[in-house]
Design a protein around this motif. Structure first.
Motif: not given
Length: 274
Positions: A89-91, A94-98, A111-116, A122-128
């Motif tokens: 979840e923390l990972q 952090a990837s989303q913020q990067l 950006a697209l690579s970090y968001l992937k 965490n597939p439940k990360n809706r913001d990502a």
């Protein structure tokens, strides 16, 4: 295993030191919740650097504090420390913020690579997921704009090449016209020179003819003068000389006529022809 190490550290940690750490954590978290990110960043840094607390939550909150302060360089460093965390979840966060930081810098593919990676962690990360769709649209739009720009540049280059070809053709046509004009001028000059030459030759011939006529007239005059002198020496007047010439001419005519009559008479057949 990590929790076991923490338990062991707690058991062997000085109670005073532990109380100081817990108190500083509380102050840092409170400052972060209050939006006092500068104080929060200082306290989180103190926990990690001075007190040696190596926790992913502290690194993540420290990164968030720098992010809110606009210090993207330190934010990236601390987010990078978290993307290898065992806590998925923390990972993911952090990837989303990067990915967000890369998007803000218009590094859309990065950006697209970090968001992937954030969604995988965490597939439940809706913001990502939302940020991923936004960046994907931006990337598609950027690629389309780049294609349009490339096409526009190509069209402009084609137009420029066409204009250059037209200019070259116009220059060639102008050169041909200038050469033709120069040739016409030379032909005209040659014709004028030829006319002048013919005119001069004509004038010269006319002068020579006039000189010849003058010469013949002069010769006639000289002959007449010589005849007069001869007549004067013979003591014969010009009139008398003309009369003598006229008489001689008449005698010559009579003689010619007599010769013609004699030749027209038939010879006597009884006489020899000799």
């Amino acid at each position: 295993m990590k929790h076991l190490i923490l338990i062991i550290l707690v058991l062997f940690t000085d109670p005073v030191q532990l109380a100081k750490i817990n108190g500083l954590k509380k102050e840092a978290n409170q400052a972060y919740q209050d939006g006092n990110f500068k104080v929060a960043a200082n306290k989180y840094s103190m926990l990690r650097d001075s007190l040696g607390v190596d926790e992913d939550e502290i690194s993540l909150n420290l990164a968030h504090s720098y992010f809110n302060l606009g210090d993207t360089a330190n934010a990236k460093i601390n987010y990078q420390n978290v993307i290898s965390s065992e806590n998925k979840e923390l990972q993911s966060i952090a990837s989303q913020q990067l990915g967000v930081l890369a998007k803000n810098e218009q590094k859309l593919e990065e950006a697209l690579s970090y968001l992937k990676n954030a969604i995988k962690a965490n597939p439940k990360n809706r913001d990502a997921k939302y940020d991923y769709e936004v960046v994907k649209k931006l990337l598609n739009q950027q690629q389309q704009n780049q294609q349009n720009q490339d096409q526009q540049n190509e069209d402009q280059q084609d137009q420029k090449d066409q204009e250059q070809n037209q200019d070259q053709q116009q220059n060639q046509d102008q050169q041909k016209q200038d050469q033709q004009k120069e040739g016409d001028q030379k032909d005209q000059q040659n014709q004028e020179q030829q006319k002048d030459s013919e005119k001069k030759e004509g004038e010269k011939s006319e002068e020579q003819q006039q000189e010849g006529e003058k010469s013949e007239e002069q010769q006639q005059q000289e002959m007449d003068e010589a005849t007069r002198q001869k007549l004067e020496e013979m003591n014969i007047s010009e009139e008398k000389a003309k009369m003598i010439l006229e008489a001689l001419k008449n005698n010559e005519i009579q003689y010619i006529q007599q010769r013609k009559r004699q030749s027209s008479q038939q010879p006597d057949s009884d006489k020899p022809d000799w």
